[in-house]
Write an enzyme that holds these catalytic residues in place. Structure first.
Site, mmCIF file in Angstrom:
data_model
loop_
_atom_site.group_PDB
_atom_site.id
_atom_site.type_symbol
_atom_site.label_atom_id
_atom_site.label_comp_id
_atom_site.label_asym_id
_atom_site.label_seq_id
_atom_site.Cartn_x
_atom_site.Cartn_y
_atom_site.Cartn_z
ATOM 1 N N HIS A 1 -0.036 0.570 9.716
ATOM 2 C CA HIS A 1 -1.328 1.011 9.186
ATOM 3 C C HIS A 1 -2.190 1.605 10.295
ATOM 4 O O HIS A 1 -3.383 1.805 10.112
ATOM 5 C CB HIS A 1 -2.070 -0.160 8.533
ATOM 6 C CG HIS A 1 -1.296 -0.848 7.470
ATOM 7 N ND1 HIS A 1 -1.016 -2.191 7.500
ATOM 8 C CD2 HIS A 1 -0.713 -0.355 6.353
ATOM 9 C CE1 HIS A 1 -0.304 -2.501 6.441
ATOM 10 N NE2 HIS A 1 -0.106 -1.412 5.728
ATOM 11 N N HIS B 1 3.729 4.522 2.810
ATOM 12 C CA HIS B 1 4.928 4.039 3.499
ATOM 13 C C HIS B 1 6.211 4.598 2.877
ATOM 14 O O HIS B 1 7.296 4.068 3.116
ATOM 15 C CB HIS B 1 4.972 2.513 3.474
ATOM 16 C CG HIS B 1 3.765 1.859 4.065
ATOM 17 N ND1 HIS B 1 3.314 2.159 5.333
ATOM 18 C CD2 HIS B 1 2.904 0.940 3.549
ATOM 19 C CE1 HIS B 1 2.233 1.431 5.580
ATOM 20 N NE2 HIS B 1 1.957 0.703 4.526
ATOM 21 N N GLY C 1 0.810 -1.199 0.000
ATOM 22 C CA GLY C 1 0.000 0.000 0.000
ATOM 23 C C GLY C 1 0.850 1.258 0.000
ATOM 24 O O GLY C 1 1.991 1.244 0.481
#
Length: 332
Positions: free
Chosen positions: A221, A58, A55
């Site tokens: 997350h 990051h 995702g």
């Protein structure tokens, strides 16, 4: 909360286009699938091509590690959501069929499902594909159960670096998988947050913290940690993280380690180095031999303020050599 963005639905595309504009002399960008890959992909002369992703949110992971000596391809999902199997498969298909692909995957259920689905389809197409699963996070559910979370977090960057350097030396797919899997078994990470991340798409904070609190063991997350307590000092943070890691390693004086201090998004470099100095003093007191030491924001959590500490026990002298090998990427 004010953030530098345009349409929230275009955040990933805008970011990747900006990165590509800076590094277009070295990489290509597939905007349909959000893939960054080396321009010389077909000419690098390696038996195995390294692919990683996950995702967005990051950064600089993972596109910041695409280049000579680390990854050859990265693929980005939306914020905190992994790329789809279709995106990952499109990345695999950019590699010549005569070369093998080794995927480095962080241990989150959705990431594992999507990468392994793509691997299965690619294998049916006659491609040689395998994966390394990174599960370096040793946070626990809470102080009562002590159940390990085993998520893939900042230590993933050490896997990129070591396996990437080994790949340049011509190791086979199976050999690189074994190297990476062995590295992961000696790699542990623990983090602490001073403030939560703010997701600009969901428009909410990942957790709540009082102004005076810190949160040990949070995930990248925004997953909950194992304990909140009043912030006292950088030194206290360092002692908590080192003591938890010591309970796992049970190190002896003279044991060799590589250490990664990772800012989680909004931690100034000044504060990272203050924390680094505390870790330096603790390692000296413990008598462990720090052979490699890296400080910076390498795998973040949007704008979370906090820090993580990754320790890798150096069981093979090649690991230190590969960590120190030259690379040509944007963010090492």
């Amino acid at each position: 909360m004010k953030t530098i963005k345009n349409d929230v639905q275009n955040i990933v595309e805008d970011m990747l286009q900006g990165f590509y504009f800076e590094y277009k002399d070295r990489v290509y960008y597939d905007s349909k699938h959000h893939i960054i890959y080396r321009k010389d992909l077909g000419e690098i002369g390696q038996n195995v091509v390294l692919l990683s992703g996950g995702g967005s949110g990051h950064e600089p992971a993972h596109f910041g590690y695409v280049g000579d000596g680390m990854l050859s391809i990265s693929v980005s999902g939306t914020i905190f959501v992994p790329p789809t199997p279709e995106q990952i498969l499109a990345a695999i298909r950019k590699v010549d069929k005569n070369q093998s692909v080794l995927m480095i995957v962080k241990n989150f259920k959705a990431d594992v499902n999507n990468f392994l689905t793509a691997q299965t389809i690619a294998a049916k197409e006659g491609r040689s594909v395998d994966h390394i699963l990174v599960n370096d996070d040793v946070s626990i559910e809470n102080d009562a159960t002590f159940n390990k979370r085993k998520r893939g977090v900042a230590g993933t960057v050490f896997v990129h670096k070591i396996v990437g350097a080994a790949a340049t030396e011509g190791y086979s797919l199976q050999e690189l998988k074994e190297i990476g899997t062995t590295v992961v078994s000696h790699l542990h990470t623990l983090g602490v947050a001073l403030s939560p991340a703010h997701n600009p798409i969901q428009r909410e904070h990942s957790f709540t913290l009082e102004e005076h609190e810190v949160y040990y063991g949070v995930g990248i997350h925004g997953e909950e940690g194992y304990r909140k307590e009043t912030f006292d000092s950088s030194e206290k943070l360092a002692i908590e993280l080192m003591n938890k890691l010591k309970s796992i390693y049970r190190w002896k004086k003279g044991d060799k380690f590589a250490i990664l201090i990772n800012g989680l998004g909004s931690t100034p470099l000044m504060e990272q180095y203050i924390f680094a100095n505390d870790i330096r003093r603790l390692t000296q007191l413990e008598g462990i031999d720090v052979c490699f030491f890296k400080v910076g924001s390498h795998l973040t959590s949007l704008d979370m303020k906090g820090i993580s500490l990754s320790l890798l026990k150096l069981e093979d002298p090649n690991w230190e050599k590969w960590l120190k090998a030259d690379v040509r990427v944007s963010d090492w």
